[in-house]
Design a protein around this motif. Structure first.
Motif: not given
Length: 269
Positions: A10-13, A19-22, A26-27, A46-48
């Motif tokens: 997936w695109p890094d952006a 991740l920023d939203d998560t 405070d998820a 990728q998120l990890i």
């Protein structure tokens, strides 16, 4: 302009924005829902990695890792309906196992993360599960994550040939729908933020699942697997709930990434 989402990355952006939203909310548990072939497990990985780059400990759990073993599903098939021998639809997962992982994440308790061996059609022995001392972010992904059950009246008419020919009385689809409404909300309630990867429609699932099967064949030549006819029948097990996800999750999810038939990103909301 639409941006291509390769099946491998997936695109890094996009990863950064998710991740920023998560983290801004405070998820501790991020759910990723998407029909077969949308790239859920790739995005989870990728998120990890992105979380690790920020000094956070991340881990992934797939709904697939909660499958009942083959023998347990065969027992269900003998007791309720033959179609329950096929893993994947609601009612073929060990929900309590997933809840135990979520509880450990919430309390900061060390936990082993279950893993399912699809080739052997059994859950790996617990000694082989990865060990997590502490998890800052758990990414929980699955094809029907967050999906609510249908109203009983919607179950009367079959949605495809599988239901028409192999479930003419509706026993299987009613049983799966009942499980989805009875057992799975406890899992969905543990999700702090839900991301839905929205394809243009269920019709793309066959092509995407065929691509996955071809990739598996390339990775393990001679290792068996399904041909096109087998895949066409297989995906019909998931059509009803997939269409319910397409109807409901765009309004229910906290984030939606809309894809076209080529997995290009059309919109993020």
């Amino acid at each position: 302009m639409a941006r291509t989402t390769p099946t491998a990355r997936w695109p890094d952006a996009v990863v950064s924005r998710v991740l920023d939203d998560t983290l801004s909310h405070d998820a501790r548990v991020l759910g990723i829902s998407g029909l077969q072939g949308t790239g859920k497990s790739t995005l989870a990985a990728q998120l990890i990695d992105a979380a690790a780059a920020r000094g956070l400990r991340g881990a992934a759990l797939s709904l697939d890792d909660l499958y009942l073993d083959r023998d347990a599903r065969r027992a269900l098939a003998a007791r309720v309906h033959p179609l329950l021998a096929t893993r994947g639809p609601p009612g073929t997962h060990e929900v309590a196992l997933g809840l135990s992982v979520f509880d450990a994440v919430r309390t900061g308790t060390p936990v082993r993360l279950p893993r399912f061996d699809k080739l052997e059609d059994r859950r790996l022995p617990e000694a082989g599960w990865p060990w997590a001392e502490r998890i800052d972010l758990l990414v929980f992904e699955g094809w029907c994550v967050g999906t609510p059950p249908e109203a009983p009246r919607c179950l009367i008419e079959p949605v495809n040939a599988l239901e028409r020919d192999e479930d003419p009385s509706g026993t299987w689809r009613r049983w799966c729908n009942a499980a989805l409404g009875r057992d799975y909300p406890a899992l969905w309630a543990c999700i702090d933020r839900l991301l839905f990867l929205q394809p243009p429609g269920f019709e793309v699932v066959f092509d995407w699942r065929l691509q996955q099967e071809q990739a598996l064949h390339s990775a393990r030549p001679g290792g068996g697997g399904m041909n096109a006819a087998g895949i066409a029948r297989f995906v019909q097990h998931f059509e009803r709930v997939s269409r319910q996800a397409l109807r409901t999750l765009p309004d229910h999810a906290d984030q939606v990434v809309t894809l076209d038939a080529g997995r290009r990103i059309l919109r993020e909301a």
